[in-house]
Scaffold this motif. Sequence first.
Motif, mmCIF file in Angstrom:
data_model
loop_
_atom_site.group_PDB
_atom_site.id
_atom_site.type_symbol
_atom_site.label_atom_id
_atom_site.label_comp_id
_atom_site.label_asym_id
_atom_site.label_seq_id
_atom_site.Cartn_x
_atom_site.Cartn_y
_atom_site.Cartn_z
ATOM 1 N N VAL A 43 0.801 -1.232 0.000
ATOM 2 C CA VAL A 43 0.000 0.000 0.000
ATOM 3 C C VAL A 43 0.834 1.283 0.000
ATOM 4 O O VAL A 43 0.324 2.358 0.258
ATOM 5 N N ASN A 44 2.129 1.173 -0.300
ATOM 6 C CA ASN A 44 2.991 2.359 -0.271
ATOM 7 C C ASN A 44 2.914 3.086 1.078
ATOM 8 O O ASN A 44 2.743 4.308 1.145
ATOM 9 N N ALA A 45 3.027 2.305 2.145
ATOM 10 C CA ALA A 45 3.168 2.861 3.494
ATOM 11 C C ALA A 45 4.645 2.725 3.856
ATOM 12 O O ALA A 45 5.185 1.621 3.848
ATOM 13 N N PHE A 46 5.292 3.834 4.181
ATOM 14 C CA PHE A 46 6.750 3.841 4.271
ATOM 15 C C PHE A 46 7.264 3.818 5.705
ATOM 16 O O PHE A 46 6.690 4.434 6.608
ATOM 17 N N THR A 47 8.377 3.113 5.878
ATOM 18 C CA THR A 47 9.059 3.083 7.166
ATOM 19 C C THR A 47 9.749 4.418 7.409
ATOM 20 O O THR A 47 9.824 5.272 6.521
ATOM 21 N N SER A 48 10.296 4.573 8.598
ATOM 22 C CA SER A 48 11.023 5.799 8.929
ATOM 23 C C SER A 48 12.181 6.011 7.957
ATOM 24 O O SER A 48 12.425 7.128 7.492
ATOM 25 N N GLN A 49 12.902 4.929 7.610
ATOM 26 C CA GLN A 49 14.015 5.054 6.668
ATOM 27 C C GLN A 49 13.508 5.351 5.265
ATOM 28 O O GLN A 49 14.135 6.105 4.514
ATOM 29 N N GLY A 50 12.365 4.784 4.918
ATOM 30 C CA GLY A 50 11.786 5.038 3.608
ATOM 31 C C GLY A 50 11.465 6.504 3.409
ATOM 32 O O GLY A 50 11.751 7.090 2.347
ATOM 33 N N TRP A 51 10.879 7.117 4.433
ATOM 34 C CA TRP A 51 10.570 8.549 4.343
ATOM 35 C C TRP A 51 11.850 9.373 4.220
ATOM 36 O O TRP A 51 11.911 10.344 3.452
ATOM 37 N N ALA A 52 12.875 8.992 4.953
ATOM 38 C CA ALA A 52 14.146 9.714 4.864
ATOM 39 C C ALA A 52 14.719 9.615 3.455
ATOM 40 O O ALA A 52 15.236 10.611 2.909
ATOM 41 N N ARG A 77 -1.965 -0.349 -5.468
ATOM 42 C CA ARG A 77 -3.385 -0.133 -5.183
ATOM 43 C C ARG A 77 -3.728 1.318 -4.907
ATOM 44 O O ARG A 77 -4.879 1.732 -5.074
ATOM 45 N N GLY A 78 -2.755 2.098 -4.447
ATOM 46 C CA GLY A 78 -3.035 3.489 -4.124
ATOM 47 C C GLY A 78 -1.768 4.316 -4.119
ATOM 48 O O GLY A 78 -0.656 3.783 -4.175
ATOM 49 N N PHE A 79 -1.926 5.616 -4.053
ATOM 50 C CA PHE A 79 -0.786 6.531 -4.118
ATOM 51 C C PHE A 79 0.119 6.390 -2.905
ATOM 52 O O PHE A 79 1.310 6.115 -3.028
ATOM 53 N N CYS A 80 -0.444 6.555 -1.708
ATOM 54 C CA CYS A 80 0.362 6.466 -0.488
ATOM 55 C C CYS A 80 -0.551 6.325 0.715
ATOM 56 O O CYS A 80 -1.494 7.108 0.878
ATOM 57 N N ALA A 81 -0.255 5.335 1.551
ATOM 58 C CA ALA A 81 -1.040 5.106 2.770
ATOM 59 C C ALA A 81 -0.375 5.722 3.996
ATOM 60 O O ALA A 81 -0.799 5.466 5.120
ATOM 61 N N GLY A 82 0.693 6.511 3.784
ATOM 62 C CA GLY A 82 1.322 7.204 4.910
ATOM 63 C C GLY A 82 2.471 6.437 5.526
ATOM 64 O O GLY A 82 3.328 5.903 4.823
ATOM 65 N N VAL A 83 2.471 6.361 6.833
ATOM 66 C CA VAL A 83 3.577 5.718 7.545
ATOM 67 C C VAL A 83 3.277 4.237 7.765
ATOM 68 O O VAL A 83 2.128 3.798 7.692
ATOM 69 N N ASP A 84 4.323 3.488 8.046
ATOM 70 C CA ASP A 84 4.193 2.056 8.321
ATOM 71 C C ASP A 84 3.754 1.886 9.782
ATOM 72 O O ASP A 84 4.566 1.948 10.703
ATOM 73 N N ILE A 85 2.463 1.686 9.982
ATOM 74 C CA ILE A 85 1.912 1.584 11.336
ATOM 75 C C ILE A 85 2.480 0.375 12.070
ATOM 76 O O ILE A 85 2.684 0.404 13.290
ATOM 77 N N VAL A 96 9.791 9.761 16.371
ATOM 78 C CA VAL A 96 10.653 10.935 16.182
ATOM 79 C C VAL A 96 11.303 10.890 14.801
ATOM 80 O O VAL A 96 11.329 11.885 14.067
ATOM 81 N N LYS A 97 11.808 9.716 14.421
ATOM 82 C CA LYS A 97 12.437 9.566 13.111
ATOM 83 C C LYS A 97 11.400 9.675 11.995
ATOM 84 O O LYS A 97 11.667 10.267 10.935
ATOM 85 N N VAL A 98 10.218 9.120 12.233
ATOM 86 C CA VAL A 98 9.145 9.219 11.246
ATOM 87 C C VAL A 98 8.746 10.681 11.053
ATOM 88 O O VAL A 98 8.577 11.156 9.920
ATOM 89 N N ASN A 99 8.578 11.388 12.166
ATOM 90 C CA ASN A 99 8.228 12.807 12.094
ATOM 91 C C ASN A 99 9.235 13.587 11.262
ATOM 92 O O ASN A 99 8.876 14.433 10.446
ATOM 93 N N LYS A 100 10.507 13.310 11.496
ATOM 94 C CA LYS A 100 11.546 14.020 10.747
ATOM 95 C C LYS A 100 11.482 13.674 9.262
ATOM 96 O O LYS A 100 11.608 14.549 8.396
ATOM 97 N N GLY A 101 11.291 12.383 8.959
ATOM 98 C CA GLY A 101 11.192 11.977 7.562
ATOM 99 C C GLY A 101 10.020 12.616 6.855
ATOM 100 O O GLY A 101 10.132 13.052 5.701
ATOM 101 N N TRP A 241 4.239 22.576 14.325
ATOM 102 C CA TRP A 241 3.293 22.738 15.444
ATOM 103 C C TRP A 241 2.468 21.459 15.618
ATOM 104 O O TRP A 241 2.320 20.939 16.731
ATOM 105 N N GLU A 242 1.945 20.938 14.528
ATOM 106 C CA GLU A 242 1.163 19.705 14.584
ATOM 107 C C GLU A 242 1.977 18.533 15.118
ATOM 108 O O GLU A 242 1.460 17.708 15.877
ATOM 109 N N GLN A 243 3.232 18.447 14.704
ATOM 110 C CA GLN A 243 4.047 17.315 15.107
ATOM 111 C C GLN A 243 4.252 17.255 16.616
ATOM 112 O O GLN A 243 4.405 16.176 17.186
ATOM 113 N N GLY A 244 4.236 18.419 17.260
ATOM 114 C CA GLY A 244 4.318 18.436 18.714
ATOM 115 C C GLY A 244 3.152 17.699 19.353
ATOM 116 O O GLY A 244 3.306 17.010 20.375
#
Length: 283
Positions: A43-52, A77-85, A96-101, A241-244
């Motif tokens: 589903v194109n959900a990316f790990t912390s390293q993937g986002w980086a 199946r889709g464009f991007c499902a966000g982060v790897d839950i 923290v690493k996901v947020n930065k990525g 701000w949101e990431q906080g």
Amino acid sequence: MIAVYIVGSHQEPAYIEIRIMSKPFNVSIEQGVAELIFDHPPVNAFTSQGWADIATEIEALGKNDEVRVIIIGAKGRGFCAGVDIKELAEDGSLIVKVNKGNYDTFEAIHLNPKPVIVAVHGFVLGGGIGISGAADIIVASECARFGVPEVDRGAMGGGAHLQRMFPVQKVRYMYFTGDMIDAQEAYRLGAVERVVPKDQLLDTAREIATKIAAKSPKMIKLAKEALTGIEDGSLEAKYRWEQGFTLEAYTSPDSQEARDSFVEKRDASFSSKDANAKEATEA
């Protein structure tokens, strides 16, 4: 994963470079147009390293003199499902690493000196919203649907980028309910430039990109910088701000329960109460 770099024309490419790499995307460059295509099943959900890796690649494309326009699309199946839950369910400290990525990816798009076009299909969720909201132009297939399931996944974020696409009340409705909207509604609200059949999606993005790439690179660069400068507020500051609040959410048992229930495919059972409500009751 194979990244293919092609510089030149369709008939006579100057060179073709193929790199074997374990990154969740493929990249090609042709006639001034770079295409970064997500390819990370299912589903194109990316790990912390993937986002980086995505952030680093988009920033590099922006600095590449062979590139005049960037297209971001996807296979699957889709464009991007966000982060790897699943990654976060196993180790919440990776937020923290996901947020930065995420931050670096969205910034690399929004502040990129080159125009960025996203070609979306299927689900556009979480980080997919961040990518779309940071982009300059959105082209969508008829099957595209936009949503922010953050509340249901125990996180925050994406509101700033969603609000760059849709009106305030629509953003809040989508955020609070988790409901998605389709491509036609996104077009009606002005976020999407064109809605086309899926088999025409990338060609439509290429058509727009080619038109822009034919113009003066200097003038386009100045135009993007000027247009970004007149936006209301700083998109990056708003997202920070949101990431906080994402970090604050992760201190709640409800956040972990939301992720666990998603991974385990069961209904969530929330037990914590709002601290303010608890204090009011005790008073």
